[in-house]
Motif scaffolding. Structure first.
Motif, PDB file in Angstrom:
ATOM      1  N   ALA A 104     116.363  -5.190  40.034  1.00 33.73           N
ATOM      2  CA  ALA A 104     115.358  -5.975  40.781  1.00 33.73           C
ATOM      3  C   ALA A 104     114.595  -6.889  39.818  1.00 33.73           C
ATOM      4  O   ALA A 104     114.388  -8.074  40.091  1.00 33.73           O
ATOM      5  CB  ALA A 104     114.397  -5.041  41.514  1.00 33.73           C
ATOM      6  N   GLN A 142     116.952  -9.616  46.095  1.00 33.52           N
ATOM      7  CA  GLN A 142     117.900  -8.682  45.498  1.00 33.52           C
ATOM      8  C   GLN A 142     118.789  -8.263  46.675  1.00 33.52           C
ATOM      9  O   GLN A 142     118.349  -7.516  47.544  1.00 33.52           O
ATOM     10  CB  GLN A 142     117.155  -7.473  44.920  1.00 33.52           C
ATOM     11  CG  GLN A 142     118.062  -6.492  44.215  1.00 33.52           C
ATOM     12  CD  GLN A 142     117.359  -5.174  43.900  1.00 33.52           C
ATOM     13  OE1 GLN A 142     116.420  -4.763  44.575  1.00 33.52           O
ATOM     14  NE2 GLN A 142     117.836  -4.493  42.888  1.00 33.52           N
ATOM     15  N   LEU A 148     120.062  -2.195  43.835  1.00 35.85           N
ATOM     16  CA  LEU A 148     120.824  -1.570  42.747  1.00 35.85           C
ATOM     17  C   LEU A 148     119.925  -0.936  41.692  1.00 35.85           C
ATOM     18  O   LEU A 148     120.387  -0.598  40.607  1.00 35.85           O
ATOM     19  CB  LEU A 148     121.743  -2.610  42.101  1.00 35.85           C
ATOM     20  CG  LEU A 148     122.841  -3.184  43.002  1.00 35.85           C
ATOM     21  CD1 LEU A 148     123.646  -4.249  42.268  1.00 35.85           C
ATOM     22  CD2 LEU A 148     123.772  -2.077  43.509  1.00 35.85           C
ATOM     23  N   LYS A 165     108.374  -0.816  53.220  1.00 36.56           N
ATOM     24  CA  LYS A 165     107.465   0.245  52.766  1.00 36.56           C
ATOM     25  C   LYS A 165     106.172  -0.358  52.209  1.00 36.56           C
ATOM     26  O   LYS A 165     105.092   0.182  52.386  1.00 36.56           O
ATOM     27  CB  LYS A 165     108.171   1.055  51.674  1.00 36.56           C
ATOM     28  CG  LYS A 165     107.299   2.063  50.976  1.00 36.56           C
ATOM     29  CD  LYS A 165     108.076   2.923  50.004  1.00 36.56           C
ATOM     30  CE  LYS A 165     108.321   2.222  48.676  1.00 36.56           C
ATOM     31  NZ  LYS A 165     108.948   3.118  47.679  1.00 36.56           N
ATOM     32  N   GLU A 166     106.310  -1.510  51.546  1.00 35.92           N
ATOM     33  CA  GLU A 166     105.155  -2.123  50.874  1.00 35.92           C
ATOM     34  C   GLU A 166     104.139  -2.690  51.867  1.00 35.92           C
ATOM     35  O   GLU A 166     103.054  -3.102  51.486  1.00 35.92           O
ATOM     36  CB  GLU A 166     105.629  -3.231  49.919  1.00 35.92           C
ATOM     37  CG  GLU A 166     106.543  -2.741  48.809  1.00 35.92           C
ATOM     38  CD  GLU A 166     107.992  -2.465  49.247  1.00 35.92           C
ATOM     39  OE1 GLU A 166     108.354  -2.848  50.393  1.00 35.92           O
ATOM     40  OE2 GLU A 166     108.749  -1.861  48.466  1.00 35.92           O
ATOM     41  N   THR A 174     113.416   5.081  51.709  1.00 41.85           N
ATOM     42  CA  THR A 174     114.022   6.113  52.574  1.00 41.85           C
ATOM     43  C   THR A 174     113.090   7.297  52.812  1.00 41.85           C
ATOM     44  O   THR A 174     113.237   7.994  53.809  1.00 41.85           O
ATOM     45  CB  THR A 174     115.340   6.641  51.953  1.00 41.85           C
ATOM     46  OG1 THR A 174     115.062   7.058  50.613  1.00 41.85           O
ATOM     47  CG2 THR A 174     116.410   5.587  51.937  1.00 41.85           C
ATOM     48  N   ARG A 175     112.134   7.500  51.898  1.00 44.88           N
ATOM     49  CA  ARG A 175     111.251   8.658  52.088  1.00 44.88           C
ATOM     50  C   ARG A 175     110.288   8.451  53.258  1.00 44.88           C
ATOM     51  O   ARG A 175     109.596   9.375  53.657  1.00 44.88           O
ATOM     52  CB  ARG A 175     110.473   8.951  50.795  1.00 44.88           C
ATOM     53  CG  ARG A 175     111.317   9.639  49.746  1.00 44.88           C
ATOM     54  CD  ARG A 175     110.637   9.689  48.417  1.00 44.88           C
ATOM     55  NE  ARG A 175     110.588   8.389  47.761  1.00 44.88           N
ATOM     56  CZ  ARG A 175     109.917   8.123  46.654  1.00 44.88           C
ATOM     57  NH1 ARG A 175     109.220   9.082  46.081  1.00 44.88           N
ATOM     58  NH2 ARG A 175     109.940   6.919  46.109  1.00 44.88           N
ATOM     59  N   LEU A 202     104.596  -2.022  40.347  1.00 47.10           N
ATOM     60  CA  LEU A 202     105.259  -1.349  41.466  1.00 47.10           C
ATOM     61  C   LEU A 202     104.182  -1.085  42.519  1.00 47.10           C
ATOM     62  O   LEU A 202     103.266  -0.287  42.289  1.00 47.10           O
ATOM     63  CB  LEU A 202     105.898  -0.025  41.024  1.00 47.10           C
ATOM     64  CG  LEU A 202     106.826  -0.080  39.810  1.00 47.10           C
ATOM     65  CD1 LEU A 202     107.622   1.219  39.714  1.00 47.10           C
ATOM     66  CD2 LEU A 202     107.765  -1.263  39.863  1.00 47.10           C
ATOM     67  N   PRO A 203     104.301  -1.769  43.658  1.00 45.96           N
ATOM     68  CA  PRO A 203     103.194  -1.721  44.618  1.00 45.96           C
ATOM     69  C   PRO A 203     102.944  -0.349  45.236  1.00 45.96           C
ATOM     70  O   PRO A 203     101.864  -0.106  45.747  1.00 45.96           O
ATOM     71  CB  PRO A 203     103.610  -2.710  45.712  1.00 45.96           C
ATOM     72  CG  PRO A 203     104.898  -3.277  45.312  1.00 45.96           C
ATOM     73  CD  PRO A 203     105.380  -2.647  44.060  1.00 45.96           C
ATOM     74  N   ASP A 204     103.952   0.546  45.160  1.00 48.27           N
ATOM     75  CA  ASP A 204     103.686   1.854  45.782  1.00 48.27           C
ATOM     76  C   ASP A 204     102.893   2.777  44.861  1.00 48.27           C
ATOM     77  O   ASP A 204     102.475   3.849  45.272  1.00 48.27           O
ATOM     78  CB  ASP A 204     104.982   2.528  46.279  1.00 48.27           C
ATOM     79  CG  ASP A 204     106.105   2.477  45.282  1.00 48.27           C
ATOM     80  OD1 ASP A 204     105.876   1.970  44.168  1.00 48.27           O
ATOM     81  OD2 ASP A 204     107.205   2.950  45.608  1.00 48.27           O
ATOM     82  N   PRO A 220     108.537  -5.889  42.541  1.00 48.95           N
ATOM     83  CA  PRO A 220     109.816  -5.531  43.159  1.00 48.95           C
ATOM     84  C   PRO A 220     109.562  -4.846  44.498  1.00 48.95           C
ATOM     85  O   PRO A 220     108.917  -3.800  44.554  1.00 48.95           O
ATOM     86  CB  PRO A 220     110.438  -4.548  42.147  1.00 48.95           C
ATOM     87  CG  PRO A 220     109.331  -4.141  41.243  1.00 48.95           C
ATOM     88  CD  PRO A 220     108.116  -4.946  41.511  1.00 48.95           C
ATOM     89  N   VAL A 221     110.048  -5.443  45.558  1.00 48.83           N
ATOM     90  CA  VAL A 221     109.779  -4.890  46.901  1.00 48.83           C
ATOM     91  C   VAL A 221     111.066  -4.812  47.719  1.00 48.83           C
ATOM     92  O   VAL A 221     111.036  -4.935  48.950  1.00 48.83           O
ATOM     93  CB  VAL A 221     108.694  -5.721  47.651  1.00 48.83           C
ATOM     94  CG1 VAL A 221     107.344  -5.536  46.991  1.00 48.83           C
ATOM     95  CG2 VAL A 221     109.031  -7.204  47.714  1.00 48.83           C
ATOM     96  N   ALA A 222     112.190  -4.609  47.023  1.00 46.58           N
ATOM     97  CA  ALA A 222     113.477  -4.623  47.729  1.00 46.58           C
ATOM     98  C   ALA A 222     114.039  -3.223  47.981  1.00 46.58           C
ATOM     99  O   ALA A 222     115.140  -3.088  48.492  1.00 46.58           O
ATOM    100  CB  ALA A 222     114.491  -5.440  46.923  1.00 46.58           C
ATOM    101  N   GLY A 223     113.281  -2.194  47.631  1.00 49.14           N
ATOM    102  CA  GLY A 223     113.778  -0.819  47.810  1.00 49.14           C
ATOM    103  C   GLY A 223     113.922  -0.459  49.277  1.00 49.14           C
ATOM    104  O   GLY A 223     113.387  -1.134  50.163  1.00 49.14           O
TER     105      GLY A 223
END
Ligand code: UTP
Length: 290
Positions: free
Chosen positions: A115, A106, A110, A28-29, A17-18, A132-134, A11-14
């Motif tokens: 996702a 996505q 949401l 971010k990814e 924001t941080r 989760l790639p992060d 899932p890389v659709a976030g």
């Protein structure tokens, strides 16, 4: 014999924001730890665990991820003209084979549960890995491979676990466990971001999962949960009512690269061990700190 896990979902659709403003136009990814983007570390971990199909759940501003896993003809041609063989081989080795990647969108971020649900038509009713790639793990044997070894024995669902300081449990999904007669870990409860005083343990779910396809049917009917998002943990809790869940204590060093501190620490750790710059970096870092 458990059904083999050959598909992984990333899932890389976030919104990331941080990391604003870095993530205003860049995913971010794609942030790099030394010289490789986070998403590439995750794909390499999945490959090592025997994954053959890589599904990316992308969103706005995420085209760069698709490009990263494609051939860059212009760059290749320039490198060939300049006879830069080492760089050419880096680019060649990074590429998944034709047809091994799938991308879906996505449209709105949401939540993680939503996702994952976006991959429902791509996973073909088979168990799948979720990375989760992060969340990065530096280890001799990759985190997902450690989990596949457990899965091959137990089947069912498997989550990667990692011990965190008790005062940090309210940032993560945390589990309650039991030990089976054969010494393996059975998950009996999961709580998303519990209050510190109410956490069932200090074992967090560290961003690696092997899930059975029935999770999709549960996500389909999942209501909005904590933080106004569709939470994966809520659907996993329902799955736990009728399927087996195991935990694997992941061996290695975990970096939460979704936070600035974790990301910077990962860079420090990987830079110190880097074959090309490690030694010089150690000297430079010592000078800065002293
Ligand atoms: P995070 O919880 O770190 O959220 O997502 P985020 O949006 O990326 O970052 P912040 O909190 O705003 O800084 C964990 C993983 O789940 C993906 C993210 O891309 C990240 O890889 N994710 C999260 C989605 O794909 N969709 C979502 O709706 C939420």
């Amino acid at each position: 014999m458990a059904y083999p896990v050959k598909t992984a979902v990333f899932p890389v659709a976030g919104l990331g924001t941080r990391f604003l403003p870095a993530t205003k136009a860049m995913p971010k990814e794609m942030l790099t730890v030394v010289d490789k983007p986070l998403i590439q570390y995750a794909v390499e971990e999945a490959k090592e665990a025997g994954i053959e199909h890589f599904i990316f759940i992308t969103g706005r501003n995420k085209n760069m991820i698709e490009d990263h896993f494609d051939r860059q003809y212009e760059l290749m041609n320039i490198l060939k003209e300049k006879n830069k063989l080492a760089q050419i081989s880096i680019l060649e080795n990074d590429l998944p084979s034709a047809g091994q990647t799938s991308f879906t969108r996505q449209q709105q971020p949401l939540g993680l549960g939503h996702a994952v649900w976006c991959a429902r038509h791509l996973i073909a009713k088979e168990p799948f890995a979720l990375l989760l790639p992060d969340m990065m793990v530096k280890s001799k044997v990759g985190a997902l491979k450690q989990m596949i070894e457990q899965y091959n024995g137990s089947g069912g669902n498997v989550v990667g676990l990692y011990e965190v300081p008790h005062e940090e449990v309210d940032q993560y999904g945390v589990v309650k466990t039991d030990v089976r007669p054969d010494g393996t870990i059975k998950i009996i409860d999961m709580v998303e971001k519990p209050k510190i005083s109410e956490a069932p343990s200090n074992l967090m779910i560290m961003g690696r999962y092997i899930l059975q396809p029935e999770i999709m049917m549960l996500l389909e009917t999942q209501n909005i949960g904590a933080g106004g998002e569709i939470q994966l943990t809520d659907a996993m809790l329902k799955l736990l009512e009728f399927q087996n869940f195991s935990g694997v204590n992941i061996t290695g060093e975990l970096f939460d690269c979704g936070s600035k501190l974790g990301f910077l620490t990962a860079n420090l750790s990987y830079a110190l061990d880097h074959p090309e710059v490690g030694e010089a970096f150690r000297k430079a870092a010592k000078k800065l700190i002293s």
